[in-house]
Each structure stands twice: as structure tokens, then as C-alpha cells.
Write a protein that holds these residues in place. Structure first.
Motif, PDB file in Angstrom:
ATOM      1  N   TYR A 306      13.048  19.248 -12.003  1.00 22.25           N
ATOM      2  CA  TYR A 306      14.214  18.374 -11.950  1.00 22.25           C
ATOM      3  C   TYR A 306      15.396  19.002 -11.219  1.00 22.25           C
ATOM      4  O   TYR A 306      15.630  20.217 -11.302  1.00 22.25           O
ATOM      5  CB  TYR A 306      14.662  17.990 -13.360  1.00 22.25           C
ATOM      6  N   SER A 330      20.099  11.275  -3.434  1.00 24.24           N
ATOM      7  CA  SER A 330      18.889  11.204  -4.260  1.00 24.24           C
ATOM      8  C   SER A 330      17.646  11.404  -3.395  1.00 24.24           C
ATOM      9  O   SER A 330      16.674  12.064  -3.806  1.00 24.24           O
ATOM     10  CB  SER A 330      18.829   9.879  -5.029  1.00 24.24           C
ATOM     11  N   ALA A 334      14.813  14.519  -3.566  1.00 24.09           N
ATOM     12  CA  ALA A 334      13.369  14.264  -3.571  1.00 24.09           C
ATOM     13  C   ALA A 334      12.675  14.987  -2.425  1.00 24.09           C
ATOM     14  O   ALA A 334      11.547  15.478  -2.573  1.00 24.09           O
ATOM     15  CB  ALA A 334      13.101  12.763  -3.502  1.00 24.09           C
ATOM     16  N   LYS A 338      11.827  17.861  -5.663  1.00 26.28           N
ATOM     17  CA  LYS A 338      12.317  17.720  -7.024  1.00 26.28           C
ATOM     18  C   LYS A 338      12.416  16.251  -7.424  1.00 26.28           C
ATOM     19  O   LYS A 338      12.568  15.362  -6.574  1.00 26.28           O
ATOM     20  CB  LYS A 338      13.699  18.365  -7.168  1.00 26.28           C
ATOM     21  N   THR A 339      12.352  16.014  -8.711  1.00 28.63           N
ATOM     22  CA  THR A 339      12.655  14.701  -9.249  1.00 28.63           C
ATOM     23  C   THR A 339      14.163  14.612  -9.440  1.00 28.63           C
ATOM     24  O   THR A 339      14.725  15.379 -10.219  1.00 28.63           O
ATOM     25  CB  THR A 339      11.950  14.479 -10.597  1.00 28.63           C
ATOM     26  N   THR A 355      12.049   7.634  -7.490  1.00 27.59           N
ATOM     27  CA  THR A 355      11.604   8.560  -8.538  1.00 27.59           C
ATOM     28  C   THR A 355      12.748   9.072  -9.402  1.00 27.59           C
ATOM     29  O   THR A 355      12.522   9.853 -10.334  1.00 27.59           O
ATOM     30  CB  THR A 355      10.890   9.769  -7.910  1.00 27.59           C
ATOM     31  N   THR A 356      13.974   8.647  -9.127  1.00 27.17           N
ATOM     32  CA  THR A 356      15.136   9.160  -9.850  1.00 27.17           C
ATOM     33  C   THR A 356      15.066   8.826 -11.335  1.00 27.17           C
ATOM     34  O   THR A 356      14.724   7.705 -11.726  1.00 27.17           O
ATOM     35  CB  THR A 356      16.436   8.581  -9.262  1.00 27.17           C
ATOM     36  N   VAL A 357      15.416   9.801 -12.163  1.00 28.15           N
ATOM     37  CA  VAL A 357      15.501   9.620 -13.612  1.00 28.15           C
ATOM     38  C   VAL A 357      16.967   9.429 -13.981  1.00 28.15           C
ATOM     39  O   VAL A 357      17.823  10.219 -13.571  1.00 28.15           O
ATOM     40  CB  VAL A 357      14.925  10.841 -14.357  1.00 28.15           C
TER      41      VAL A 357
END
Length: 457
Positions: A306, A330, A334, A338-339, A355-357
Motif C-alpha cells: 500500500y 492515484s 499504481a 502499489k495499491t 484499484t484505489t482503496v
């Protein structure tokens, strides 16, 4: 019959009133050499709680032991799960994997209690597994800097409650806390201040690696946050050409009036409490060259999956610029493998990396339209710890909301049960030097006299 107190509440716990296991200085820990980390963790827990330093033995050398604590990894079952069986004759902790064994050891440490003339572990059978894989706790080292020893102590305390992710808030208006070779001015010029004039500081890359390694040994993943595009006043001290002038709204003036300090000025260190006034220059390509350096180096330093890019309280950035920035950054995160993680406001970005959290700040569940802002991306919550023991404990015990069965699915998931179980941790926390706040409404346990070695091993 009352059940032994365990936090977080386990998936299943049974006690039949059988005789407890007597814990003495002669009790061996039986464990294979390859699980030495779990063995050392249990030794430390028991010694801190009781003063007893238990010896360890290999399984092949222990067939004749009448009473022992046995640690083992079975390899079957859900990830991070464990089984714990305590009888008068033995204690067996069986983890599905190394993390499960570690969590079983932490539960065992909570069960140790004084007995007449000594110590004991009540007879119990626990079958346990986490409800959620991501169980995160935050530490803000940007507004108030904390040294490596303090961060490691926080890791030790929170991993015992089965947290899996440490979210480190590394940058904010008040200071930049991570040394970067690509942009050395960030710590040379922007790390010396904290809120209220407290001393600042920063982590060298070796410091950061030490924190990551310590977390990894306790099955925790470090999630670094570089807060963007707001919360970036510190950048103006090092690279003023990248920063917009502070946006001084009535809200900012009210915060300064109520909490003291000065209004923020570019290139001048800031130690106030106001937020939302700062912004990077969104349409300047130099900003993205800077972020490629910064995020690229943080990504290389961080083995976890992350990379948190902030995105909260950007009152100094227009909606159009915010949308453009979040989409672009973002995707940059990626591209670094990384997320991306971002605060819930980022959910409004039309070109957000898929894929963003998303992470809600300050709330257990979305309110005041936060769910609309978060839209459809995967979301996690956070337990935001600040000055540390007194504010984080007993608060951190709420980790059971992420580990334990859902409320309503277990008789233990009630306030009355939670309060009683947390209160029972007071002697353990005291022995560990945790300066928790004894909040009203929790029946805090008090041990009149500590146990002593039975001497009958």
C-alpha cells in the motif's frame, strides 16, 4: 460459569470448570526452532506478567514432560486462525500459520492469572479466526513526532490486539518526517516543528527500515501516508515554488482564534491546528516531477503493498483541480506497483485509479454524505491513535470490531461483555507499562497481590 476474558472476543470459547494449568518456573515451552519468534514472544509475555522466565525445548526432547506449553503450526484452516487448548496437564497453541500462532500466543498471555501462591491458566478451549483481513491502526507522527522506540512500542502494543496494518501519517502542514535521498531539503528544512511548538524530527531511511522490520516480526504491514495535495505547508519550507499561497478562510481564522498560534504563511514553519489551507500547484508539471521522486522513493523503501496519498480536507484546492490531481496521482501510485490508498473524499474523482482503496477518517461508518463521496471503491476504517498510551488505550481494544464475529452473532459482542473483558486487561497492561486511561464505565480489575512461583515444578 464465567468465561475467561479475552480481547478481541474469539470466534468460539468454551470453559467447563476443570482444574487450571499451574504455571511455574519449571514449566517448559515446547516448540520447534523454526518458530522461535512465537516462542520468544510468549517468553516475554509471561516474564513481564509473572516474573517467570520459562525455558524452551525442542519437541523431540520433550516426550517425558508431564506439564508443558506446546506451540505448533498445523497448516490447515483459515489464514491467521489458531486453536488454544488448556487443561490441567498441558497448554497447546496451534496456529494455521505463523501469524495465527502469534495471535494465539497473545491470547494465551491474556489468560495468565494469579493463583494462591503462584500463577495459573484457566482450562479453556478457543477456536479463533479473524472476521476481516485488514485491521488497521493509525499513528500520526507528522503533527507530533515520535521517535523509533516509541513507534516500536506502539507496534508491540497494538499487534497484541491483533492489528495487522500500521498506517503512518508521515507528512502534514507541521512537518515532513521521512528522509528522502531524491529530495533532501524536505527533512533538512521542513522537519523541525510540530503542533504547539513541540520538537520536530524525522526518520532516516535506516530508522524507517527498523520500524518496518519490527512491524513485520509482529505480522504488521506499514502503510506510509504522504498527504496530498493539501496538508502540504511543510513542502513550502523546502520547495516553495511548488506551493500555492495559503487560503485563509473564516474557518481557518476561527481555529487560530480558538486554539492560538499564527496564521500560516508560505516559507514560514507552521505549528498550529488549522487544516485545509494548503495546496500544491496542481497544474505545474514540476509538482508531478516532485511527486514522482517522492512517491517513487517511498514505494521503493516500503515492502508492503500500500501507498497512501492522502486526499483529505483540501479546502485550498478547487474541485476541478482536486479531481485532476487525484486521478493523476492515484495512477502514479499504481504505476509504482502499489495499491493506492486515499481518504474518502477521493471517491469523487472521476478518473480515480480503479484499484484505489478508500478510507473513512474519524467515523466508524459513513455519515453526512461521506458514503456518497466514497462512491464504489473498497473502503477500510481506521483507529486513529495520537498521544499515545493515554489516548490509544483502552480505545485500541475496539480492534475486536474487525477481528471478532459481527455484533449479534456472538453473545460476547455486547458493550457489557466488552467493558468487562477490557477491564480485566488492566493488570496485564499495567505489568507491560501501558499508561492506559481508566475510563468510567469500565470495571477495571485490580490485583491485590501478585502471584508467586509455586515452586512445585
Amino acid at each position: 460459569m464465567a468465561l475467561p476474558s479475552v480481547v478481541p472476543a474469539p470466534a468460539s470459547i468454551e470453559a467447563d470448570g476443570s482444574a487450571p494449568f499451574a504455571l511455574t518456573s519449571g514449566t517448559p515451552i515446547v516448540a520447534a526452532a523454526e518458530i522461535a519468534d512465537a516462542t520468544e514472544a510468549l517468553q516475554s509475555l509471561i516474564e513481564t506478567r509473572t516474573g517467570l522466565r520459562l525455558d524452551t525445548r525442542e519437541p523431540a526432547d520433550s516426550a517425558a514432560d508431564a506439564r508443558a506449553i506446546v506451540l505448533e503450526i498445523a497448516g490447515d484452516g483459515a489464514a491467521e486462525s489458531y486453536r488454544l487448548d488448556v487443561t490441567e496437564a498441558s497448554v497447546i497453541v496451534n496456529g494455521t500459520d505463523a501469524a495465527g500462532l502469534f495471535y494465539g500466543v497473545q491470547t494465551l498471555g491474556q489468560l495468565v492469572e494469579p493463583a494462591p501462591g503462584g500463577w495459573q491458566i484457566p482450562a479453556v478451549r478457543i477456536v479463533d479466526a479473524p472476521r476481516f483481513a485488514y485491521r488497521g491502526v493509525m499513528l500520526d507522527v507528522a503533527r507530533h513526532f515520535h521517535d523509533v522506540a516509541t513507534v516500536k512500542a506502539y507496534i508491540d502494543r497494538t499487534s497484541a490486539l491483533k492489528f495487522t496494518h500500521l498506517h503512518l501519517h508521515l507528512t502534514d502542514d507541521q512537518g515532513w518526517r521521512l528522509q528522502l535521498d531524491s529530495r533532501p531539503l524536505l527533512t533538512e528544512k521542513a522537519s523541525a516543528t510540530s503542533v504547539g511548538g513541540d520538537p520536530g524530527g524525522f526518520y532516516t531511511q535506516d530508522d524507517y527500515r527498523e520500524v518496518i522490520d519490527d512491524a513485520g516480526a509482529r505480522h504488521m504491514t506499514v502503510v506510509p501516508e504522504i498527504d496530498l495535495p493539501g496538508h502540504t505547508h511543510a513542502v513550502s519550507l523546502a520547495y516553495p515554488e511548488l506551493s500555492e499561497e495559503p487560503v485563509l478562510s473564516d474557518h481557518i481564522r476561527e481555529i487560530v482564534r480558538d486554539y492560538g498560534g499564527e496564521l500560516p504563511v508560505n516559507r514560514v514553519p507552521y505549528d498550529g491546528m488549522a487544516v485545509g489551507f494548503s495546496s500544491l500547484k496542481i497544474r505545474d508539471e514540476a509538482t508531478y516531477e516532485f511527486l514522482a521522486d517522492v512517491l517513487g522513493e517511498v514505494a521503493r523503501l516500503t515492502p508492503g503493498p500500500y501507498l497512501h496519498i492522502g486526499g483529505d480536507e483540501t479546502l485550498g484546492t478547487s474541485a476541478e483541480d482536486y479531481d485532476y490531481f487525484i486521478g493523476r496521482v492515484s495512477r502514479l501510485a499504481a504505476s509504482l506497483g502499489k495499491t493506492p490508498v486515499a481518504w474518502h473524499e477521493a471517491g469523487t474523482a472521476t478518473d480515480l485509479e480503479p484499484t484505489t482503496v478508500g478510507q473513512f477518517w474519524g467515523y466508524v461508518e459513513p455519515i453526512d454524505g461521506m458514503d456518497a463521496k466514497a462512491r464504489g471503491f473498497t473502503a477500510v476504517g481506521s483507529d486513529q491513535g495520537k498521544l499515545i498510551d493515554a489516548l490509544a488505550f483502552p480505545r485500541a481494544a475496539a480492534a475486536e470490531a474487525a477481528w471478532s464475529p459481527a455484533a449479534g452473532a456472538s453473545e460476547l459482542r455486547t458493550w457489557e461483555s466488552f467493558a468487562a473483558r477490557v477491564g480485566a486487561l488492566a493488570p496485564l497492561w499495567t505489568s507491560q507499562g501501558i499508561g492506559f486511561t481508566p475510563l468510567d464505565g469500565i470495571p477495571w480489575a485490580v490485583e491485590v497481590a501478585a502471584g508467586a512461583d509455586r515452586g512445585d515444578a
